[in-house]
Enzyme design. Structure first.
Site, PDB file in Angstrom:
ATOM      1  N   SER A 146     -11.441   1.260   2.448  1.00 16.88           N
ATOM      2  CA  SER A 146     -10.739   0.733   3.614  1.00 16.88           C
ATOM      3  C   SER A 146     -10.073   1.872   4.376  1.00 16.88           C
ATOM      4  CB  SER A 146      -9.685  -0.291   3.188  1.00 16.88           C
ATOM      5  OG  SER A 146     -10.291  -1.433   2.624  1.00 16.88           O
ATOM      6  N   GLU A 191      -5.168   4.417   6.042  1.00 10.18           N
ATOM      7  CA  GLU A 191      -5.032   4.220   4.600  1.00 10.18           C
ATOM      8  C   GLU A 191      -5.694   5.374   3.853  1.00 10.18           C
ATOM      9  OE1 GLU A 191      -6.296   0.821   1.308  1.00 10.18           O
ATOM     10  OE2 GLU A 191      -5.605   0.207   3.286  1.00 10.18           O
ATOM     11  N   ARG A 203       0.811  -1.220   0.000  1.00  5.33           N
ATOM     12  CA  ARG A 203       0.000   0.000   0.000  1.00  5.33           C
ATOM     13  C   ARG A 203       0.844   1.270   0.000  1.00  5.33           C
ATOM     14  NH1 ARG A 203      -2.427  -3.540  -1.413  1.00  5.33           N
ATOM     15  NH2 ARG A 203      -4.396  -4.382  -0.654  1.00  5.33           N
TER      16      ARG A 203
END
Length: 321
Positions: A228, A298, A179
């Site tokens: 998310s 995130e 990520r």
């Protein structure tokens, strides 16, 4: 919150600018959370060349931020001083190329890339069907789903740096990890080239339907959400930590933790940006207290709070009923 209008000064310094500038533009209108304050200036570049022209001529001390579809973005209630760049039509191209490759602009939604690849008989990108947002965000965050990541299929990406220089970056140049990309945060991605394999369109579309069905059953995709919320810590699933901390369904003001998937925050009752951030920080604090694990956001948080209001971890200090 209202900022000084600097659009005329910018236009005077950039007589050949083709993109559009808007003063005090409401960010809540263009983010999936539908919350937060205005951008001092919202700039819609016509294309990559127009973007480079703007960056070369803007004042060096003028803060500049870029957004795509606004899917994984939380804007604070005080808004965003400086310029927010919103990529649009000039970055929305999709072209299938020889050798099972597909070239796309970075404002293209991930799901649209998956479908275009499938229709061209290009396998390997069906996982994008399960990722909200646009290709620009996918490049920045090495987005992935169902066992595949952006790094697995990317050949190269184009980006414009803060001085207006255009770069072509190989996959190795991207510095992908979980990520994350190591490309400087102030570089703006404009295009990506992907490598797939030969596939049968019907089989690929069937696989995409399975991904879509899974998302609809397990994620609050019809809610006002940012996707998310927290990254999965090493060896853990973020949602399991949130659930174990007793945060499923937790509410702050107009925001709540999704009952369907508790790594999603949703704006279901007219939440402010502070409501959403406070909820997220409270979840982080409770997870830390119960598991010892510090969750990392995130979702990108952008802008400043209203005057005198707390921000970040200080928000978790408020007791939640």
């Amino acid at each position: 919150m209202t900022y000084p209008d600097i659009t005329q000064d910018l236009k005077a310094a950039m007589p050949d600018l083709r993109g559009r500038l808007a003063a005090n533009a409401p960010m809540a209108d263009i983010t999936w959370f539908r919350a937060g304050g205005p951008a001092q200036v919202l700039y819609f570049p016509a294309d990559e060349a127009d973007l480079a022209y703007f960056l070369k001529r803007k004042p060096k001390d003028l803060p500049t931020f870029v957004i795509g579809l606004g899917s994984n973005l939380l804007v604070r209630d005080g808004g965003v001083p400086g310029v927010v760049i919103r990529l649009g039509r000039g970055f929305a191209g999709i072209t299938a190329e020889a050798g099972h490759r597909i070239r796309v602009g970075t404002v293209v939604p991930d799901v649209k890339v998956a479908r275009a690849a499938a229709e061209a008989g290009i396998a390997g990108l069906a996982f994008y069907r399960g990722i909200p947002g646009s290709i620009g965000g996918a490049l920045r965050m090495n987005a992935g789903a169902h066992g595949s990541e952006t790094k697995d299929v990317l050949i190269e990406a184009r980006a414009v740096d803060p001085e207006g220089n255009i770069h072509v970056l190989s996959r190795d140049d991207m510095g992908f990890t979980y990520r994350h990309s190591s490309v400087p945060a102030d570089w703006i991605f404009t295009e990506a080239l992907y490598q797939g394999t030969l596939g049968d369109p019907a089989d690929i579309l069937a696989a995409m339907d399975e991904v879509a069905e899974y998302r609809e059953q397990n994620q609050p995709i019809k809610e006002r959400t940012g996707g998310s919320t927290f990254k999965n810590p090493p060896g853990h699933s973020a949602w399991k930590l949130v659930d174990a901390a007793g945060c499923r369904g937790l509410r702050v003001g107009g925001a709540s933790v999704s009952e369907k998937h508790c790594n999603f925050l949703i704006n279901d009752q007219g939440a402010t940006g502070e409501d959403i951030e406070r909820l997220g920080e409270t979840v982080r604090a409770r997870v830390k207290a119960t598991s010892g694990v510090t969750l990392e956001w995130e979702i990108i948080r952008l802008g400043q709070p209203l005057e005198g209001r707390p921000v970040g971890e200080a928000l978790a200090e408020t007791v939640v009923s």
